[in-house]
Write a protein that holds these residues in place. Structure first.
Motif, PDB file in Angstrom:
ATOM      1  N   LYS A   1       0.822  -1.214   0.000  1.00  0.00           N
ATOM      2  CA  LYS A   1       0.000   0.000   0.000  1.00  0.00           C
ATOM      3  C   LYS A   1       0.853   1.259   0.000  1.00  0.00           C
ATOM      4  CE  LYS A   1      -3.786   2.444   2.252  1.00  0.00           C
ATOM      5  NZ  LYS A   1      -3.113   3.752   2.048  1.00  0.00           N
ATOM      6  N   GLY A   2       1.919   1.259   0.784  1.00  0.00           N
ATOM      7  CA  GLY A   2       2.794   2.434   0.836  1.00  0.00           C
ATOM      8  C   GLY A   2       3.400   2.745  -0.527  1.00  0.00           C
TER       9      GLY A   2
ATOM     10  N   ARG B   1       1.984   2.034  -3.474  1.00  0.00           N
ATOM     11  CA  ARG B   1       0.925   2.607  -4.311  1.00  0.00           C
ATOM     12  C   ARG B   1       0.699   4.069  -3.959  1.00  0.00           C
ATOM     13  NH1 ARG B   1      -1.771  -1.969  -3.028  1.00  0.00           N
ATOM     14  NH2 ARG B   1      -3.382  -0.819  -1.894  1.00  0.00           N
ATOM     15  N   ASP B   2       0.670   4.372  -2.658  1.00  0.00           N
ATOM     16  CA  ASP B   2       0.482   5.750  -2.219  1.00  0.00           C
ATOM     17  C   ASP B   2       1.552   6.656  -2.823  1.00  0.00           C
ATOM     18  OD1 ASP B   2      -1.541   4.690  -0.683  1.00  0.00           O
ATOM     19  OD2 ASP B   2      -0.514   4.943   1.241  1.00  0.00           O
TER      20      ASP B   2
ATOM     21  N   LYS C   1       1.020   9.545  -5.774  1.00  0.00           N
ATOM     22  CA  LYS C   1       1.393  10.925  -5.436  1.00  0.00           C
ATOM     23  C   LYS C   1       2.301  11.509  -6.512  1.00  0.00           C
ATOM     24  CE  LYS C   1       3.397  13.720  -1.717  1.00  0.00           C
ATOM     25  NZ  LYS C   1       4.036  13.675  -0.373  1.00  0.00           N
TER      26      LYS C   1
ATOM     27  N   GLU D   1      -6.627  -0.731  -7.189  1.00  0.00           N
ATOM     28  CA  GLU D   1      -7.559  -0.039  -6.312  1.00  0.00           C
ATOM     29  C   GLU D   1      -8.812   0.265  -7.132  1.00  0.00           C
ATOM     30  OE1 GLU D   1      -6.079   3.239  -4.066  1.00  0.00           O
ATOM     31  OE2 GLU D   1      -4.262   2.184  -3.427  1.00  0.00           O
TER      32      GLU D   1
ATOM     33  N   ASP E   1     -11.609   4.363  -4.107  1.00  0.00           N
ATOM     34  CA  ASP E   1     -10.565   4.343  -3.088  1.00  0.00           C
ATOM     35  C   ASP E   1      -9.924   5.729  -2.965  1.00  0.00           C
ATOM     36  OD1 ASP E   1     -10.907   1.730  -2.311  1.00  0.00           O
ATOM     37  OD2 ASP E   1      -9.455   0.934  -3.720  1.00  0.00           O
ATOM     38  N   GLU E   2      -9.473   6.050  -1.781  1.00  0.00           N
ATOM     39  CA  GLU E   2      -9.006   7.405  -1.470  1.00  0.00           C
ATOM     40  C   GLU E   2      -7.899   7.868  -2.414  1.00  0.00           C
ATOM     41  OE1 GLU E   2      -7.280   9.990   2.337  1.00  0.00           O
ATOM     42  OE2 GLU E   2      -7.494   7.801   2.479  1.00  0.00           O
ATOM     43  N   ASN E   3      -6.935   6.996  -2.704  1.00  0.00           N
ATOM     44  CA  ASN E   3      -5.823   7.373  -3.575  1.00  0.00           C
ATOM     45  C   ASN E   3      -6.296   7.867  -4.928  1.00  0.00           C
ATOM     46  OD1 ASN E   3      -3.291   7.230  -2.407  1.00  0.00           O
ATOM     47  ND2 ASN E   3      -3.195   5.013  -2.551  1.00  0.00           N
TER      48      ASN E   3
ATOM     49  N   LYS F   1      -8.058  11.267  -4.811  1.00  0.00           N
ATOM     50  CA  LYS F   1      -7.147  12.405  -4.654  1.00  0.00           C
ATOM     51  C   LYS F   1      -6.573  12.862  -5.990  1.00  0.00           C
ATOM     52  CE  LYS F   1      -5.445  11.555   0.062  1.00  0.00           C
ATOM     53  NZ  LYS F   1      -4.250  11.139   0.855  1.00  0.00           N
TER      54      LYS F   1
END
Length: 314
Positions: free
Chosen positions: A170-171, A173-174, A178, A203, A207-209, A212
């Motif tokens: 997950k980190g 992907r974040d 970004k 995702e 999903d939040e990512n 954003k």
């Protein structure tokens, strides 16, 4: 009315056939059981057939296609020789440092699209855990700047790290999302720019990512995700156990929704005709995949392709 299709397809492990091992314990390049020339050629035919079906259903082969899970340029060179491509499609591909040796790639109709430049966005992740030493690389993100009928298009193609092992990635992907968002904002902040972001994001659209990435720092909308509505309506491109997922998506800059643009968004679709669905009644409507674990099924892919359709406004 003139139309164009832009498609993305995770083709599930498109590898060259494995060479004959010199010893029965030799590992295969592909990691697939008994992956040979016959299965490879069948796989190529199946992928090409998907786009032939798309042409029959919608009147056009997509003029641009993003692909994921391809291993090396040679498989793409073999693919574009087959109908309906018939050597008329160019290739943008770079080898990535992915641990499984799979990459993303871009195909384009050479009669319509010219590549101005392209590059990869590569990510390396530090790890101090010796048990996770294989998790420090992933697929590149592919960026291409293109000319279509005098209009500039910016295309990003991604295949983000999977959710395996309790979402250990997950980190990653974040971080990758970004970085993609930052690059998109650098483009759209210059004015009316056409940006397409497609891929297997691992995702869903809500999903939040992925939410954003649609907004700038002032919370103004800069991108649209037409697959949000499809997901809400129960349209899926792949499945995990009993869960339907829409990991495969195409996002578009706001410019594609204005009538003075060369390409104007018309609709989005998960392309899932019966011919590319599983023959197993228990799997009702799921993709007809090439492998189930180590068992060879001879299907197309464990994902359905997705596409957006544009009308040509000029």
């Amino acid at each position: 009315m003139l139309m164009e299709l832009f498609s993305f397809y995770n083709v599930e492990n498109l590898f060259l056939p494995d060479p004959k091992p010199t010893h029965k314990l030799d590992p295969t390049i592909s990691g697939l059981r008994n992956w040979d020339e016959r299965k490879y050629r069948n796989k190529l035919f199946k992928i090409a057939h998907v786009f032939q079906l798309m042409k029959e259903a919608h009147g056009e082969v997509p003029f641009m296609i993003g692909l994921s899970e391809v291993s090396g340029r040679k498989v793409l060179e073999d693919l574009v020789q087959i109908e309906p491509f018939n050597c008329g499609y160019g290739i943008v591909h770079y080898n990535s440092p992915d641990e499984r040796h799979v990459d993303v790639a871009f195909l384009y109709d050479k009669s319509k699209v010219q590549v101005i430049n392209s590059e990869t966005i590569t990510f390396f992740f530090e790890t101090t855990n010796k048990n996770q030493e294989n998790y420090n690389t992933t697929r590149d993100v592919l960026y291409s700047k293109l000319n279509y009928r005098g209009e500039i298009l910016h295309v990003f193609i991604a295949h983000l790290p999977s959710k395996r092992e309790r979402d250990i990635n997950k980190g990653k992907r974040d971080f990758i999302i970004k970085e993609i968002r930052s690059r998109i904002l650098n483009i759209v902040n210059k004015g009316k720019e056409n940006v397409i972001l497609c891929g297997d994001f691992n995702e869903n659209p809500n999903d939040e990512n992925l939410m954003k990435i649609l907004y700038n720092d002032a919370h103004a909308k800069v991108m649209e995700n037409p697959f949000m509505r499809l997901f809400s309506a129960g349209n899926y491109s792949t499945f995990h156990y009993k869960s339907g997922l829409l990991f495969d998506q195409i996002m578009l800059s706001e410019s594609f929704f204005t009538e003075d643009n060369m390409l104007v968004f018309e609709n989005a679709e998960v392309f899932c005709p019966d011919k590319i669905k599983s023959r197993d009644k228990k799997l009702g409507g799921r993709p007809f995949r090439t492998f189930a674990g180590t068992r060879y099924l001879g299907g197309y892919s464990d994902h359905f392709p997705v596409f957006v359709r544009f009308k040509i406004d000029k």
